[in-house]
Design an enzyme around this catalytic site. Structure first.
Site, PDB file in Angstrom:
ATOM      1  CB  SER A 102      57.187  18.437  62.300  1.00  0.00           C
ATOM      2  OG  SER A 102      58.234  17.508  62.425  1.00  0.00           O
ATOM      3  CG  HIS A 211      60.576  17.141  58.296  1.00  0.00           C
ATOM      4  ND1 HIS A 211      59.584  16.183  58.288  1.00  0.00           N
ATOM      5  CD2 HIS A 211      60.428  17.831  59.454  1.00  0.00           C
ATOM      6  CE1 HIS A 211      58.862  16.303  59.391  1.00  0.00           C
ATOM      7  NE2 HIS A 211      59.364  17.270  60.117  1.00  0.00           N
TER       8      HIS A 211
END
Length: 316
Positions: A102, A211
């Site tokens: 991420s 996400h």
């Protein structure tokens, strides 16, 4: 089996360096690096991002560090400090490729020479602020589901989506752990259904559904920032979260980074790409915490995985 690259026996490790994302931050995590030559990076990151990074790394409490924008710039900087010291202390180490989980993907892009430190810091600052605004607009939640494979969790998510729940698979972290994201109501329903199915579900201490489509309000600001950023050719391949494929530098990262904001982190596939296709023989977790080394061991137990440790602090 590695069909693309075979490491000759008796040679030194060929590392896949892994950089962590938001969630590993902790008070005082900059202290071990304060007296190192790399500490000068803190001023550069502060100037580029607009945050007082020294304060965040040295004196900020957990509540301050839990804020999305603070957490992201703090973890990014702490990871850069560790990377810089690794290159100093183990200058002969062979690095075959990098990847970041991420937020950690931005650290990986700096380590690979695709982004400058200043551009990486500015992007992380813009990304963190945009995500914080999106989370305030639409509170979300995340949870780790354990005890079942990705297919079992995907089936659980699909069953709730058919009931109009806002729920998505966010991260595939290991064969035994998948993170889901969505509304608080959907996460609570998923936890109840998971328990009934013999799975374990643990809520994460976040107020954003990262996400997932809940981050879409942040996309426009991030894509504007990405469009203003130079992505160089780079010197190492970077395995991208969104497709688990190896990419070198260039403008393709504008699109990949834009997709990553709302797309699934394909971490298990990324680890396999690093080992099986790029020929990396060892995983090296560089940055706060040791989560990525642990996930690597669970995913590919036959591949050595270690944590690059911070220097010991000397009492004043």
């Amino acid at each position: 089996m590695n069909t693309h690259f075979r490491e000759p026996s008796g040679t030194s490790p060929r590392y896949a360096v892994l950089f962590p994302g938001q969630g590993v931050q902790r008070p005082g995590m900059g202290e071990p690096w304060r007296s190192t030559e790399s500490w000068e990076l803190v001023e550069s990151v502060s100037r580029a991002s607009g945050f007082d990074v020294a304060e965040l790394l040295l004196t900020a409490g957990q509540d301050t560090l839990s804020r999305t924008d603070h957490a992201q710039i703090s973890v990014f900087t702490a990871s850069l400090l560790a990377w810089s010291e690794f290159r100093r202390r183990e200058s002969d180490a062979r690095v075959g490729a990098v990847a970041g989980h991420s937020l950690g993907e931005y650290t990986a892009l700096v380590a690979a020479g695709v982004l400058s430190v200043a551009d990486g810091a500015w992007l992380v600052g813009e990304r963190g602020r945009a995500m914080a605004r999106a989370a305030r607009q639409r509170n979300g939640a995340m949870a780790a589901v354990m005890g079942g494979d990705i297919d079992a969790v995907a089936d659980l998510v699909a069953s709730l989506q058919r009931e109009d729940a806002d729920l998505w698979v966010a991260n595939h972290n290991s064969p035994q752990q998948t993170v889901i994201a969505g509304s608080r109501t959907a996460i609570d329903a998923a936890a109840s259904r998971a328990t009934a199915s013999g799975l374990r579900c643990s809520a994460l201490p976040v107020s954003a559904a990262c996400h997932s489509p809940y981050m879409e309000p942040a996309s426009a600001a991030l894509r504007r920032a990405l469009g203003m950023t130079h992505f160089a050719a780079g010197v190492l391949p970077v395995v991208a979260n969104v497709d688990a494929r190896a990419h070198y530098g260039g403008s393709q990262w504008q699109e990949l980074s834009g997709r990553q904001l709302v797309g699934r982190v394909r971490w298990v596939e990324s680890l396999r790409t690093l080992h099986e296709e790029l020929g990396c023989t060892d995983f090296l977790d560089i940055g706060p915490g040791g989560t990525l080394a642990s996930l690597a061991r669970r995913t590919l137990p036959e591949v050595p995985a270690r944590k690059f440790t911070a220097p010991a602090t000397v009492p004043a």
